[in-house]
Design a protein around this motif. Structure first.
Motif, mmCIF file in Angstrom:
data_model
loop_
_atom_site.group_PDB
_atom_site.id
_atom_site.type_symbol
_atom_site.label_atom_id
_atom_site.label_comp_id
_atom_site.label_asym_id
_atom_site.label_seq_id
_atom_site.Cartn_x
_atom_site.Cartn_y
_atom_site.Cartn_z
ATOM 1 N N ARG A 79 0.847 -1.195 0.000
ATOM 2 C CA ARG A 79 0.000 0.000 0.000
ATOM 3 C C ARG A 79 0.881 1.243 0.000
ATOM 4 O O ARG A 79 1.902 1.294 0.680
ATOM 5 N N GLU A 112 -2.386 -1.384 -3.340
ATOM 6 C CA GLU A 112 -3.359 -0.366 -2.950
ATOM 7 C C GLU A 112 -2.674 0.993 -2.972
ATOM 8 O O GLU A 112 -1.540 1.134 -2.523
ATOM 9 N N VAL A 114 -3.577 5.096 -2.079
ATOM 10 C CA VAL A 114 -4.551 6.006 -1.478
ATOM 11 C C VAL A 114 -4.079 7.442 -1.623
ATOM 12 O O VAL A 114 -2.968 7.790 -1.212
ATOM 13 N N VAL A 125 -9.262 11.865 -8.547
ATOM 14 C CA VAL A 125 -10.201 10.741 -8.707
ATOM 15 C C VAL A 125 -10.034 10.065 -10.062
ATOM 16 O O VAL A 125 -10.707 9.066 -10.329
ATOM 17 N N THR A 130 -7.438 5.190 -4.784
ATOM 18 C CA THR A 130 -8.646 5.588 -4.063
ATOM 19 C C THR A 130 -8.449 6.959 -3.449
ATOM 20 O O THR A 130 -7.396 7.238 -2.868
ATOM 21 N N LYS A 132 -9.502 9.721 -0.609
ATOM 22 C CA LYS A 132 -10.108 9.785 0.717
ATOM 23 C C LYS A 132 -9.764 11.109 1.383
ATOM 24 O O LYS A 132 -8.746 11.736 1.060
#
Length: 229
Positions: A79, A112, A114, A125, A130, A132
């Motif tokens: 991640r 992953e 983020v 986006v 992802t 957040k």
């Protein structure tokens, strides 16, 4: 607070977790195979040219991505967390070239990724991963701007230490931590720094705070008392 030192990293503990500051200013969380960077400020030269007409060498995005790519290759994270201000403003995303977009996509592959929203930019986006506002992972919370919360990792302030080291004055980006939270240095190439003795940082640090200076040999030093007054 630091528990291990090496030529290329310095460890500290937060909320029972061992965290590692790399020479680049990235944070590595070994137990969760997580790499964290803050304040990439990609496309800053494009933003400066767009707003002021001042021309800066347009290579900072590639330099920042090259260092990030190197850290990704070295740590092989499951991640990656980008702690906000990944772009220099909300329009800078449009200045990212196709080659740089593909570079980011390649780094994202198989893991992953983020994007945390910052104060300069919303989390992208349309760039994979992802988006957040913040992320809670185990005992740690990842967000852009620090709060009094325990177990928090943030960025935003671009902390920088200036002190005598090895017989000469040096100025280095640094990670500040005080047992409650950690504030990461800016990772981007074209980023300034807020002095570690500034009132804004003093209000966030508890007594006994420590700074981990980045560079070829990361090292831990106490934050000056006046920065905690």
């Amino acid at each position: 607070m630091p528990i291990e030192r090496n030529m290329n990293f310095c460890d500290f503990q937060l909320s029972g977790e061992t965290l590692r500051i790399l020479s680049t200013g990235a944070l590595w969380w070994p137990a969760e195979a997580t790499l964290v960077v803050s304040d990439l400020h990609l496309c800053k030269s494009e933003r400066v040219a767009r707003r002021s007409g001042q021309m800066l060498p347009p290579y900072e995005t590639r330099d920042t991505l090259a260092r990030l790519d190197s850290d990704v290759l070295a740590t092989k994270p499951a991640r990656v967390i980008c702690l906000g201000d990944s772009f220099d403003d909300d329009a800078a995303r449009e200045g990212l070239g196709d080659a740089e977009t593909l570079w980011i996509s390649r780094m994202q592959a198989g893991r992953e990724w983020v994007w945390i929203a910052g104060n300069h930019d919303p989390a992208p986006v349309d760039l994979g991963g992802t988006a957040k506002s913040e992320l809670l992972a185990g005992p740690l919370t990842f967000r852009h701007i620090a709060t009094p919360e325990q177990g928090e990792i943030s960025g935003h302030y671009h902390p920088k230490a200036r002190l005598a080291l090895g017989g000469k004055m040096v100025s280095r980006p640094c990670c500040l931590h005080d047992g409650r939270h950690a504030i990461l240095p800016a990772y981007g190439t074209y980023t300034g720094g807020l002095d570690w003795t500034s009132p804004a940082l003093a209000s966030l640090l508890a007594p006994g705070a420590c700074a981990i200076l980045t560079g070829r040999q990361p090292c831990a030093v106490p934050v000056p008392q006046r920065a905690r007054a």
